[in-house]
Design a protein around this motif. Structure first.
Motif, mmCIF file in Angstrom:
data_model
loop_
_atom_site.group_PDB
_atom_site.id
_atom_site.type_symbol
_atom_site.label_atom_id
_atom_site.label_comp_id
_atom_site.label_asym_id
_atom_site.label_seq_id
_atom_site.Cartn_x
_atom_site.Cartn_y
_atom_site.Cartn_z
ATOM 1 N N ILE A 160 35.911 78.187 -10.812
ATOM 2 C CA ILE A 160 36.550 78.024 -12.116
ATOM 3 C C ILE A 160 36.796 76.532 -12.334
ATOM 4 O O ILE A 160 37.216 75.825 -11.418
ATOM 5 N N ASP A 161 36.498 76.051 -13.537
ATOM 6 C CA ASP A 161 36.687 74.627 -13.800
ATOM 7 C C ASP A 161 37.872 74.363 -14.719
ATOM 8 O O ASP A 161 38.049 73.259 -15.225
ATOM 9 N N ALA A 162 38.703 75.398 -14.898
ATOM 10 C CA ALA A 162 39.899 75.206 -15.728
ATOM 11 C C ALA A 162 40.918 74.332 -15.002
ATOM 12 O O ALA A 162 41.031 74.363 -13.779
ATOM 13 N N ARG A 192 30.400 81.256 -10.923
ATOM 14 C CA ARG A 192 31.512 81.776 -11.702
ATOM 15 C C ARG A 192 31.642 83.290 -11.505
ATOM 16 O O ARG A 192 30.738 83.951 -11.006
ATOM 17 N N GLU A 193 32.783 83.836 -11.943
ATOM 18 C CA GLU A 193 32.998 85.266 -11.859
ATOM 19 C C GLU A 193 31.925 86.007 -12.647
ATOM 20 O O GLU A 193 31.498 85.581 -13.724
ATOM 21 N N ASP A 211 26.847 85.600 -19.299
ATOM 22 C CA ASP A 211 25.904 84.605 -19.818
ATOM 23 C C ASP A 211 26.403 83.181 -19.606
ATOM 24 O O ASP A 211 26.227 82.303 -20.456
ATOM 25 N N GLN A 212 27.048 82.960 -18.475
ATOM 26 C CA GLN A 212 27.498 81.626 -18.110
ATOM 27 C C GLN A 212 26.585 81.059 -17.021
ATOM 28 O O GLN A 212 25.920 81.793 -16.296
ATOM 29 N N GLU A 225 25.746 72.060 -15.405
ATOM 30 C CA GLU A 225 25.712 73.515 -15.433
ATOM 31 C C GLU A 225 24.293 73.976 -15.764
ATOM 32 O O GLU A 225 23.618 73.390 -16.611
ATOM 33 N N TYR A 226 23.853 75.012 -15.068
ATOM 34 C CA TYR A 226 22.479 75.480 -15.202
ATOM 35 C C TYR A 226 22.435 76.992 -15.406
ATOM 36 O O TYR A 226 23.319 77.726 -14.964
ATOM 37 N N LEU A 227 21.378 77.456 -16.034
ATOM 38 C CA LEU A 227 21.055 78.878 -16.104
ATOM 39 C C LEU A 227 19.754 79.171 -15.379
ATOM 40 O O LEU A 227 19.447 80.321 -15.081
ATOM 41 N N ASP A 228 18.994 78.127 -15.099
ATOM 42 C CA ASP A 228 17.674 78.253 -14.487
ATOM 43 C C ASP A 228 17.755 77.882 -13.015
ATOM 44 O O ASP A 228 18.238 76.797 -12.662
#
Length: 241
Positions: A160-162, A192-193, A211-212, A225-228
């Motif tokens: 978590i980056d909060a 992430r969760e 979808d994070q 931050e990546y999705l790939d």
């Protein structure tokens, strides 16, 4: 090799264990005609081992037995169709894996017999080279023993980056950056969760129920931050074989 490395077991508001990963898990179980699994629940401190096994049986539709009933834990792993490793306290889990002489049997099952490995939270942590990037307190001891090293990169689950108002301690990003500064040759994947990494053979894929993306921390590189999953393969040599 078949690995499912999940950040956590349940999403907020979700009642079913591994619910957000259920479709992927059942696709694998059905393709391999798996009807049973062995649960390693050693990370659980305030929860019942058998209750967790039943919860998984109901969720996955297969027979799940807890390894604490086995006369020989190593033999239970040697005959397992699938290995499930629960979340909880990573220090406790890794210590008991060593005390029960399960490190090598699990490595052989996954690498040589291609037994699927499903680990969430602490179970995700111990699949990496070490548990140094866990969020847990060392409740059992303070010795950092080697982990299973099935996945070649350190992972930080529950990322978590909060930045909480009023909290004056280091953020998670700062803690991971400290790890990378002390260990500049190592990278850390922050999950992430509701997210997971899946390894099938030598193919790596990423899934997020929200979808994070995930983050990759490496000393001297900008954290993004990546999705790939190509981001992982381009930053660190990836080979699970």
């Amino acid at each position: 090799m078949e690995l499912f490395l999940l950040s956590n077991g349940k999403l907020s508001g979700e009642s079913e264990l591994l619910g957000y990963a259920k479709a992927r898990l059942q696709t694998m179980l059905q393709a391999r005609k798996i009807t049973s699994a062995v649960l390693i629940p050693y990370a659980l401190i305030r929860s019942d081992y058998d209750a967790r096994a039943k919860e998984l049986s109901d969720a996955l539709g297969i027979q799940v037995s807890s390894i604490h009933h086995a006369e020989s834990p190593a033999e239970a792993i040697a005959s397992a169709e699938c290995i499930l490793i629960s979340g909880g306290n990573t220090w406790m889990l890794n210590q008991l894996l060593h005390e029960n002489s399960l490190i090598v049997p699990i490595q052989r099952a996954v690498r040589e017999r291609n037994v699927p490995y499903v680990g969430w939270s602490a179970g995700c942590n111990v699949a990496t080279p070490s548990i140094r990037t866990t969020n847990d307190m060392p409740v059992r001891n303070s010795v950092v023993l080697p982990a299973l090293n099935l996945f070649p990169v350190q992972i930080n689950p529950h990322y978590i980056d909060a930045h909480l108002s009023g909290h004056m301690g280091e953020t998670r990003d700062e803690r991971i950056a400290e790890f990378c500064a002390v260990n500049p040759s190592e990278s850390v994947i922050a999950l992430r969760e509701g997210s997971l990494l899946q390894v099938s053979g030598n193919d790596l894929s990423y899934f997020s129920a929200k979808d994070q993306g995930f983050k990759v921390f490496r000393h001297g590189h900008e954290t993004q931050e990546y999705l790939d999953t190509q981001a992982i393969q381009s930053l660190v040599p990836f080979n699970c074989q």
